[in-house]
Motif scaffolding. Sequence first.
Motif, short mmCIF file in Angstrom:
data_model
loop_
_atom_site.label_atom_id
_atom_site.label_comp_id
_atom_site.label_asym_id
_atom_site.label_seq_id
_atom_site.Cartn_x
_atom_site.Cartn_y
_atom_site.Cartn_z
N UNK A 38 0.84 -1.19 0.00
CA UNK A 38 0.00 0.00 0.00
C UNK A 38 0.88 1.25 0.00
N UNK A 39 1.15 1.82 -1.19
CA UNK A 39 1.95 3.04 -1.24
C UNK A 39 1.25 4.16 -0.48
N UNK A 40 1.94 4.74 0.46
CA UNK A 40 1.30 5.73 1.33
C UNK A 40 2.00 7.09 1.21
N UNK A 41 2.89 7.41 2.13
CA UNK A 41 3.53 8.72 2.13
C UNK A 41 4.25 8.98 0.81
N UNK A 42 4.03 10.18 0.28
CA UNK A 42 4.61 10.53 -1.02
C UNK A 42 4.71 12.05 -1.13
N UNK A 43 5.43 12.50 -2.15
CA UNK A 43 5.35 13.90 -2.56
C UNK A 43 4.41 13.92 -3.75
N UNK A 44 3.23 14.54 -3.57
CA UNK A 44 2.34 14.63 -4.73
C UNK A 44 2.10 16.09 -5.09
N UNK A 45 1.86 16.31 -6.39
CA UNK A 45 1.76 17.66 -6.94
C UNK A 45 0.69 17.70 -8.02
N UNK A 46 0.22 18.90 -8.33
CA UNK A 46 -0.75 19.07 -9.41
C UNK A 46 -0.09 18.66 -10.73
N UNK A 47 -0.78 17.82 -11.49
CA UNK A 47 -0.20 17.28 -12.72
C UNK A 47 0.19 18.37 -13.71
N UNK A 48 -0.62 19.41 -13.82
CA UNK A 48 -0.32 20.51 -14.75
C UNK A 48 0.92 21.27 -14.30
N UNK A 49 1.08 21.45 -12.99
CA UNK A 49 2.26 22.16 -12.46
C UNK A 49 3.52 21.34 -12.73
N UNK A 50 3.42 20.04 -12.57
CA UNK A 50 4.56 19.15 -12.84
C UNK A 50 4.99 19.28 -14.29
N UNK A 51 4.04 19.25 -15.20
CA UNK A 51 4.35 19.33 -16.63
C UNK A 51 5.00 20.67 -16.99
N UNK A 52 4.61 21.73 -16.28
CA UNK A 52 5.12 23.07 -16.59
C UNK A 52 6.42 23.41 -15.86
N UNK A 53 6.81 22.59 -14.86
CA UNK A 53 8.00 22.90 -14.05
C UNK A 53 8.88 21.67 -13.87
N UNK A 54 9.22 21.04 -14.96
CA UNK A 54 9.97 19.78 -14.89
C UNK A 54 11.35 19.95 -14.26
N UNK A 55 11.98 21.07 -14.49
CA UNK A 55 13.31 21.29 -13.92
C UNK A 55 13.25 21.33 -12.40
N UNK A 56 12.26 22.07 -11.86
CA UNK A 56 12.11 22.16 -10.40
C UNK A 56 11.73 20.81 -9.79
N UNK A 57 10.83 20.10 -10.48
CA UNK A 57 10.40 18.79 -9.97
C UNK A 57 11.58 17.81 -9.96
N UNK A 58 12.42 17.88 -10.98
CA UNK A 58 13.59 17.01 -11.01
C UNK A 58 14.52 17.30 -9.84
N UNK A 59 14.68 18.57 -9.50
CA UNK A 59 15.53 18.94 -8.36
C UNK A 59 14.95 18.41 -7.05
N UNK A 60 13.63 18.49 -6.92
CA UNK A 60 12.98 17.93 -5.73
C UNK A 60 13.19 16.42 -5.67
N UNK A 61 13.03 15.76 -6.82
CA UNK A 61 13.22 14.31 -6.88
C UNK A 61 14.66 13.95 -6.51
N UNK A 62 15.62 14.72 -7.00
CA UNK A 62 17.03 14.48 -6.67
C UNK A 62 17.23 14.51 -5.15
N UNK A 63 16.69 15.56 -4.52
CA UNK A 63 16.86 15.72 -3.07
C UNK A 63 16.20 14.59 -2.29
N UNK A 64 14.99 14.22 -2.70
CA UNK A 64 14.26 13.22 -1.93
C UNK A 64 14.78 11.80 -2.17
#
Length: 337
Positions: A224-250
């Motif tokens: 059961x996948x529980x705790x996560x970082x979730x974001x608005x799908x449209x924001x993710x598509x428009x800010x891939x560089x920032x999301x990648x940096x967050x993914x790197x850190x986490x």
Amino acid sequence: MRSSRALFHTVALSLVMTAASLAATAANAADKISIMVGGYEKQIYLPAKLAESLGYFKDEGIEVELLNESAGVDAENQLLAGAVQGVVGFYDHCVDLQAKGKFIKSVVQFSQAPGEVELVSAKHPEIKSFADLKGKSVGVTGLGSSTNFLTLYMASKAGLSPADVTPVPVGAGQTFIAALQQDAIQAGMTTEPTISRLLKTGEAKVLVDLRTLKGTEEALGGTYPAASLYMDAAWVDAHKEEVQKLANAFVKTMRFIHTHSAAEIADKMPKDFYVGDKDGYIKALDAGKEMFTPDGVMPEDGPKTVLAVLSEFSKNVKGKTIDLSKTYTTEFVKNVK
């Protein structure tokens, strides 16, 4: 004429400098990301504060503001209102919201088990199973929260209807403990370190344990996948560089969790998270570390389990066609070096 030219050059230079300043401000604003955490003192959401403590956000050149909200459903509302760019909360909200026509997605999956426990007050020894909760008041972090979802699911599996139990929003920590002590709730779902505090004093006992993979599979039918970082799908598509940096850190944070002891991890957390019992905090973390994913990747069978759980009792989800592929992405975590 010379004075006019001088004035022209002065004004032009001023405009260029102002434009440069505004551009720099805009760049900095774009790099500041606000993330609402559904109770960052909870061990299930430990990666958020740990990433900050380890300096991983700064290493990526982004400014991340962690905001605290006791219930995941309230954090979700902040995201939908556009007040924050991300939420550290349960993945099941991504499925539930798609049924309502809203698209958010998990971009980093922190855990593969809820890390929650259904506790029963020691004042009610007659409660020996979920079926015995009929007519009882049960604590959840908030109405519409993941603890509410899981409680209703297990009640349904025990043959109860949603009307047979009364969910009471009591948050976590001291508010949950007070509700149990005052008999405002006879049972309730909560997380560490609240669990250990109540077990240590003998004021509660475990009814269902979702802190381990085995316990989760037995109670919920799978990972059961529980705790996560979730974001608005449209924001993710428009800010891939920032999301990648967050993914790197986490993802680096998840690797840290899997390569360090509970004591070493606890040393990186704020002291007030221990609630006066560091040894108990470490012991609970050591027992629950297996809930965390090693790499932030969504467990392959996890989304199907979540959909099955929600479909059991939720009028929002039951009978709806849910495209699970739009509720999460592994694009960013798999790019991390």
